[in-house]
Design a protein around this motif. Structure first.
Motif, PDB file in Angstrom:
ATOM      1  N   VAL A   1       0.880  -1.105  -0.023  1.00 59.15           N
ATOM      2  CA  VAL A   1      -0.039  -0.035   0.025  1.00 59.15           C
ATOM      3  C   VAL A   1       1.062   1.363  -0.008  1.00 59.15           C
ATOM      4  O   VAL A   1       2.016   1.498   0.917  1.00 59.15           O
ATOM      5  CB  VAL A   1      -0.946   0.107   1.255  1.00 59.15           C
ATOM      6  N   ILE A   2       0.785   1.903  -0.984  1.00 57.78           N
ATOM      7  CA  ILE A   2       1.559   3.259  -1.259  1.00 57.78           C
ATOM      8  C   ILE A   2       0.787   4.550  -1.054  1.00 57.78           C
ATOM      9  O   ILE A   2       1.453   5.565  -0.784  1.00 57.78           O
ATOM     10  CB  ILE A   2       2.211   3.490  -2.577  1.00 57.78           C
ATOM     11  N   ALA A   3      -0.528   4.436  -1.037  1.00 61.07           N
ATOM     12  CA  ALA A   3      -1.172   5.746  -0.753  1.00 61.07           C
ATOM     13  C   ALA A   3      -2.685   5.298  -0.246  1.00 61.07           C
ATOM     14  O   ALA A   3      -3.240   4.397  -0.751  1.00 61.07           O
ATOM     15  CB  ALA A   3      -1.183   6.674  -2.190  1.00 61.07           C
ATOM     16  N   VAL A   4      -3.110   6.466   0.310  1.00 58.99           N
ATOM     17  CA  VAL A   4      -4.641   6.221   0.735  1.00 58.99           C
ATOM     18  C   VAL A   4      -5.325   7.415   0.193  1.00 58.99           C
ATOM     19  O   VAL A   4      -4.807   8.655   0.722  1.00 58.99           O
ATOM     20  CB  VAL A   4      -4.867   6.211   2.336  1.00 58.99           C
ATOM     21  N   GLN A   5      -6.448   7.382  -0.458  1.00 63.56           N
ATOM     22  CA  GLN A   5      -7.368   8.551  -0.926  1.00 63.56           C
ATOM     23  C   GLN A   5      -8.377   8.518  -0.222  1.00 63.56           C
ATOM     24  O   GLN A   5      -9.270   7.133  -0.083  1.00 63.56           O
ATOM     25  CB  GLN A   5      -7.534   8.454  -2.236  1.00 63.56           C
ATOM     26  N   PHE A   6      -9.268   9.597   0.518  1.00 67.01           N
ATOM     27  CA  PHE A   6     -10.522   9.606   1.057  1.00 67.01           C
ATOM     28  C   PHE A   6     -11.466  10.093   0.025  1.00 67.01           C
ATOM     29  O   PHE A   6     -11.351  11.240  -0.097  1.00 67.01           O
ATOM     30  CB  PHE A   6     -10.297  10.290   2.492  1.00 67.01           C
ATOM     31  N   THR A   7     -12.717   9.564  -0.203  1.00 66.47           N
ATOM     32  CA  THR A   7     -13.785   9.748  -1.075  1.00 66.47           C
ATOM     33  C   THR A   7     -14.748   9.677  -0.221  1.00 66.47           C
ATOM     34  O   THR A   7     -14.963   9.304   0.889  1.00 66.47           O
ATOM     35  CB  THR A   7     -13.580   9.130  -2.380  1.00 66.47           C
ATOM     36  N   THR A   8     -15.855  10.380  -0.856  1.00 65.41           N
ATOM     37  CA  THR A   8     -17.251   9.954  -0.313  1.00 65.41           C
ATOM     38  C   THR A   8     -17.643   8.735  -0.177  1.00 65.41           C
ATOM     39  O   THR A   8     -18.670   8.310   0.718  1.00 65.41           O
ATOM     40  CB  THR A   8     -18.297  10.886  -1.120  1.00 65.41           C
ATOM     41  N   ASN A   9     -17.195   7.775  -0.822  1.00 63.41           N
ATOM     42  CA  ASN A   9     -17.438   6.173  -0.687  1.00 63.41           C
ATOM     43  C   ASN A   9     -16.241   5.414   0.361  1.00 63.41           C
ATOM     44  O   ASN A   9     -16.642   4.304   0.452  1.00 63.41           O
ATOM     45  CB  ASN A   9     -17.460   5.610  -2.042  1.00 63.41           C
ATOM     46  N   GLY A  10     -15.585   6.384   1.089  1.00 63.04           N
ATOM     47  CA  GLY A  10     -14.685   5.704   1.800  1.00 63.04           C
ATOM     48  C   GLY A  10     -13.280   5.655   1.546  1.00 63.04           C
ATOM     49  O   GLY A  10     -12.755   6.350   0.331  1.00 63.04           O
ATOM     50  N   ALA A  11     -12.361   5.190   2.165  1.00 60.02           N
ATOM     51  CA  ALA A  11     -10.983   5.124   1.950  1.00 60.02           C
ATOM     52  C   ALA A  11     -10.667   4.320   0.852  1.00 60.02           C
ATOM     53  O   ALA A  11     -11.373   3.156   0.612  1.00 60.02           O
ATOM     54  CB  ALA A  11     -10.212   4.704   3.000  1.00 60.02           C
ATOM     55  N   GLN A  12      -9.850   4.816  -0.003  1.00 58.88           N
ATOM     56  CA  GLN A  12      -9.389   3.958  -1.182  1.00 58.88           C
ATOM     57  C   GLN A  12      -7.962   3.716  -1.203  1.00 58.88           C
ATOM     58  O   GLN A  12      -7.214   4.954  -1.171  1.00 58.88           O
ATOM     59  CB  GLN A  12      -9.984   4.398  -2.679  1.00 58.88           C
ATOM     60  N   LEU A  13      -7.365   2.858  -1.647  1.00 67.44           N
ATOM     61  CA  LEU A  13      -5.764   2.328  -1.409  1.00 67.44           C
ATOM     62  C   LEU A  13      -5.347   2.467  -2.837  1.00 67.44           C
ATOM     63  O   LEU A  13      -6.102   2.092  -3.706  1.00 67.44           O
ATOM     64  CB  LEU A  13      -5.591   1.335  -0.657  1.00 67.44           C
ATOM     65  N   SER A  14      -4.130   2.838  -2.887  1.00 65.30           N
ATOM     66  CA  SER A  14      -3.147   2.720  -3.920  1.00 65.30           C
ATOM     67  C   SER A  14      -2.143   1.592  -3.639  1.00 65.30           C
ATOM     68  O   SER A  14      -1.498   1.750  -2.741  1.00 65.30           O
ATOM     69  CB  SER A  14      -2.545   3.827  -4.578  1.00 65.30           C
ATOM     70  N   VAL A  15      -2.024   0.297  -4.313  1.00 67.09           N
ATOM     71  CA  VAL A  15      -1.306  -0.842  -4.156  1.00 67.09           C
ATOM     72  C   VAL A  15      -0.388  -0.907  -5.358  1.00 67.09           C
ATOM     73  O   VAL A  15      -0.796  -0.944  -6.669  1.00 67.09           O
ATOM     74  CB  VAL A  15      -2.194  -1.778  -3.811  1.00 67.09           C
ATOM     75  N   ARG A  16       0.993  -0.991  -5.000  1.00 70.94           N
ATOM     76  CA  ARG A  16       2.027  -1.188  -5.917  1.00 70.94           C
ATOM     77  C   ARG A  16       2.314  -2.660  -6.003  1.00 70.94           C
ATOM     78  O   ARG A  16       2.827  -3.331  -4.959  1.00 70.94           O
ATOM     79  CB  ARG A  16       3.273  -0.564  -5.981  1.00 70.94           C
ATOM     80  N   ASP A  17       2.204  -3.432  -7.074  1.00 72.93           N
ATOM     81  CA  ASP A  17       2.475  -4.876  -7.131  1.00 72.93           C
ATOM     82  C   ASP A  17       3.847  -5.266  -7.325  1.00 72.93           C
ATOM     83  O   ASP A  17       4.561  -4.400  -7.342  1.00 72.93           O
ATOM     84  CB  ASP A  17       1.451  -5.849  -8.011  1.00 72.93           C
ATOM     85  N   THR A  18       4.208  -6.606  -7.160  1.00 74.62           N
ATOM     86  CA  THR A  18       5.592  -6.930  -7.275  1.00 74.62           C
ATOM     87  C   THR A  18       6.222  -6.578  -8.628  1.00 74.62           C
ATOM     88  O   THR A  18       7.338  -6.418  -8.642  1.00 74.62           O
ATOM     89  CB  THR A  18       5.813  -8.378  -7.071  1.00 74.62           C
ATOM     90  N   ALA A  19       5.405  -6.411  -9.554  1.00 75.63           N
ATOM     91  CA  ALA A  19       5.991  -5.977 -10.816  1.00 75.63           C
ATOM     92  C   ALA A  19       6.102  -4.449 -10.937  1.00 75.63           C
ATOM     93  O   ALA A  19       6.629  -4.009 -12.016  1.00 75.63           O
ATOM     94  CB  ALA A  19       5.075  -6.628 -12.110  1.00 75.63           C
ATOM     95  N   GLY A  20       5.636  -3.863  -9.946  1.00 78.68           N
ATOM     96  CA  GLY A  20       5.821  -2.325 -10.030  1.00 78.68           C
ATOM     97  C   GLY A  20       4.758  -1.675 -10.602  1.00 78.68           C
ATOM     98  O   GLY A  20       4.363  -0.097 -10.713  1.00 78.68           O
ATOM     99  N   GLN A  21       3.390  -2.431 -10.996  1.00 80.59           N
ATOM    100  CA  GLN A  21       2.336  -1.669 -11.304  1.00 80.59           C
ATOM    101  C   GLN A  21       1.302  -1.172 -10.266  1.00 80.59           C
ATOM    102  O   GLN A  21       1.415  -1.775  -9.227  1.00 80.59           O
ATOM    103  CB  GLN A  21       1.696  -2.693 -12.249  1.00 80.59           C
ATOM    104  N   ILE A  22       0.874  -0.145 -10.447  1.00 79.06           N
ATOM    105  CA  ILE A  22       0.037   0.528  -9.300  1.00 79.06           C
ATOM    106  C   ILE A  22      -1.364   0.339  -9.467  1.00 79.06           C
ATOM    107  O   ILE A  22      -1.818   0.683 -10.799  1.00 79.06           O
ATOM    108  CB  ILE A  22       0.430   1.968  -9.053  1.00 79.06           C
ATOM    109  N   THR A  23      -2.170  -0.164  -8.800  1.00 81.52           N
ATOM    110  CA  THR A  23      -3.492  -0.242  -8.803  1.00 81.52           C
ATOM    111  C   THR A  23      -4.054   0.595  -7.876  1.00 81.52           C
ATOM    112  O   THR A  23      -3.921   0.648  -6.705  1.00 81.52           O
ATOM    113  CB  THR A  23      -4.115  -1.989  -8.536  1.00 81.52           C
TER     114      THR A  23
END
Length: 139
Positions: free
Chosen positions: A104-126
């Motif tokens: 987990v590299i970042a947390v964004q707070f929206t009206t629908n709750g917290a949303q995370l940004s996750v960097r996988d082992t290949a370096g791709q960010i979801t």
């Protein structure tokens, strides 16, 4: 109201009365109450017990509304704490196609709750990973 599996509320109204429902606040109730007293039939006045019962009911409803709002606030704070606690943690994510692991590299707070940004082992960010999609947290 849907609730995420580990505690956050989604789509919670931000303020009382912002949902567009047909309710009145305390000031409007008092004005209505005084108008009812002013224009009652003097030959058949309404019983005082009936007015007291109306006031008690309104008071109970207001307390229930405040309790509900406080519960929503606590759930939101809990979800915020959980999301921030996942920063820089290894997690397994499911529900976005194929399950994957990442950090987990970042947390964004929206009206629908917290949303995370996750960097996988290949370096791709979801982005847009919800707390309920986290299946495992690794130390």
């Amino acid at each position: 109201m849907p609730v995420e599996s580990i505690g956050s509320t989604t789509g919670a109204p931000t303020a009382a009365g912002s949902t567009g429902n047909k309710t009145i606040d305390q000031d409007a109730f008092i004005k209505l109450f005084l108008t009812q007293l002013q224009f009652q039939d003097p030959l058949e006045p309404v019983d005082n017990r009936e007015f007291l019962a109306q006031m008690a009911q309104f008071s109970a409803l207001e307390q229930a509304r405040q309790t509900s709002q406080n519960t929503n606030d606590l759930l939101s704070m809990n979800a915020t704490t959980q999301a921030l606690g996942l920063l820089n943690r290894q997690v397994d994510v499911a529900g976005l196609g194929a399950p994957f692991s990442g950090t987990v590299i970042a947390v964004q707070f929206t009206t629908n709750g917290a949303q995370l940004s996750v960097r996988d082992t290949a370096g791709q960010i979801t982005t847009g990973v919800r707390l309920s999609q986290i299946t495992l947290v690794k130390l």
